[in-house]
Enzyme design. Structure first.
Site, PDB file in Angstrom:
ATOM      1  N   SER A  55      68.418  44.736  83.431  1.00 36.24           N
ATOM      2  CA  SER A  55      67.431  43.738  83.861  1.00 36.24           C
ATOM      3  C   SER A  55      67.708  42.383  83.227  1.00 36.24           C
ATOM      4  CB  SER A  55      66.033  44.228  83.436  1.00 36.24           C
ATOM      5  OG  SER A  55      65.076  43.217  83.561  1.00 36.24           O
ATOM      6  N   GLY A  56      67.147  41.352  83.846  1.00 38.46           N
ATOM      7  CA  GLY A  56      67.206  40.022  83.241  1.00 38.46           C
ATOM      8  C   GLY A  56      66.202  39.874  82.113  1.00 38.46           C
TER       9      GLY A  56
ATOM     10  N   ASP B  32      67.838  44.131  93.695  1.00 36.92           N
ATOM     11  CA  ASP B  32      67.180  43.391  94.788  1.00 36.92           C
ATOM     12  C   ASP B  32      67.423  41.886  94.740  1.00 36.92           C
ATOM     13  OD1 ASP B  32      64.001  42.177  93.878  1.00 36.92           O
ATOM     14  OD2 ASP B  32      65.434  43.003  92.482  1.00 36.92           O
TER      15      ASP B  32
ATOM     16  N   ASP C 186      67.836  48.002  88.180  1.00 41.42           N
ATOM     17  CA  ASP C 186      67.116  46.764  87.903  1.00 41.42           C
ATOM     18  C   ASP C 186      65.629  47.133  87.861  1.00 41.42           C
ATOM     19  OD1 ASP C 186      66.428  43.898  87.932  1.00 41.42           O
ATOM     20  OD2 ASP C 186      65.756  44.316  89.978  1.00 41.42           O
TER      21      ASP C 186
END
Length: 266
Positions: free
Chosen positions: A44-45, A216, A9
């Site tokens: 990742s977003g 996280d 991430d």
């Protein structure tokens, strides 16, 4: 231990609080990964075009599970694209109109979109994560794109409560997940980071137990549960730490790079 894929991430994990990373150390580790045939995946977003910008020299060699798994690109080739149908988009936008404190970005393959009525401060916040962000008179008008995610922003102290309310209001049309700070993503059911990693694993013949994943936030949980080796940052959310097999140094202590060096036998 045999790790054949390392998935990271970005915000709060690979990147430090200055939105950067130790490029020299990473480049050394990346050369080692290549020598050992270990794939490095950015999960990742955030938007693909933003994620690429962090790796200008090697972006075309890397694989990206972007937009929380809705858009998977490997070595510049599209591997998977999710899609939310237009009826659902309209239903969700109608429901979101009731959340007065919230701000919305509609995310598609070609661009992300924001309504002209949103405050400049929110648009500037959005531009950090969405390098392609178009202003439109309203989000109901966006049609010429494959749309696959909503990115919402709320006051940080409201996120817990808002997640509950969104779950109730949206049913199973889209799934709300926290992505750090006051950000909440609405994602396609079943399309998350773990699903994205699986697309790449099938491409390369890599088993779950050969994957190492780092995260996280709430949108990392499926990925951490999926991977044979899973690491939560010490700065991570409590439920993320529970999902991971090990808690490592924080993002500001280069936790990911320290652990990758270890995984590579340094």
């Amino acid at each position: 231990m045999t790790v054949k894929m390392i998935a990271v991430d970005m915000d709060g994990t690979f990147l430090n609080s200055q939105q950067d990373y130790d490029r020299e150390t990473f480049n050394q580790l990346y050369q080692q990964m290549k020598q050992q045939n270990v794939r490095f995946v950015v999960a990742s977003g955030n938007q693909y075009y933003q994620l690429k910008s962090f790796f200008p020299e090697i972006a075309e060699e890397l694989s990206f599970v972007a937009e929380n798994g809705a858009y998977v690109v490997s070595e510049g080739k599209e591997i998977f694209t999710g899609e939310i149908d237009s009826n659902t988009i309209h239903e969700v936008l109608t429901i979101l109109a009731d959340f007065k404190e919230g701000h919305t970005i509609l995310c598609g393959k070609n661009s992300a979109y924001v309504a002209e009525t949103e405050p400049d401060s929110f648009v500037e916040h959005g531009e950090k994560y969405y390098y392609r962000l178009k202003k439109v008179s309203n989000l109901f008008e966006v049609k010429e794109d494959t749309l696959f995610k909503f990115a919402l922003s709320f006051p940080v102290e409201q996120v817990g409560e808002v997640l509950e309310q969104l779950h109730q209001a949206l049913g199973d049309k889209v799934i709300p997940v926290s992505s750090g700070h006051g950000d909440v993503d609405l994602i396609i059911p079943g399309i998350h980071k773990a699903h994205g990693l699986l697309q790449l694993q099938e491409l390369w013949g890599i088993k779950n137990h050969e994957v190492a994943a780092f995260g996280d936030s709430g949108n990392d949980i499926e990925m951490l549960k999926h991977a044979g080796y899973s690491y939560a940052m010490s700065n991570g959310q409590p439920k993320v730490k529970v999902a991971a097999k090990e808690i490592i140094l924080s993002n500001d202590e280069k936790g990911v790079l320290v652990k990758i060096a270890e995984l590579l036998g340094n």
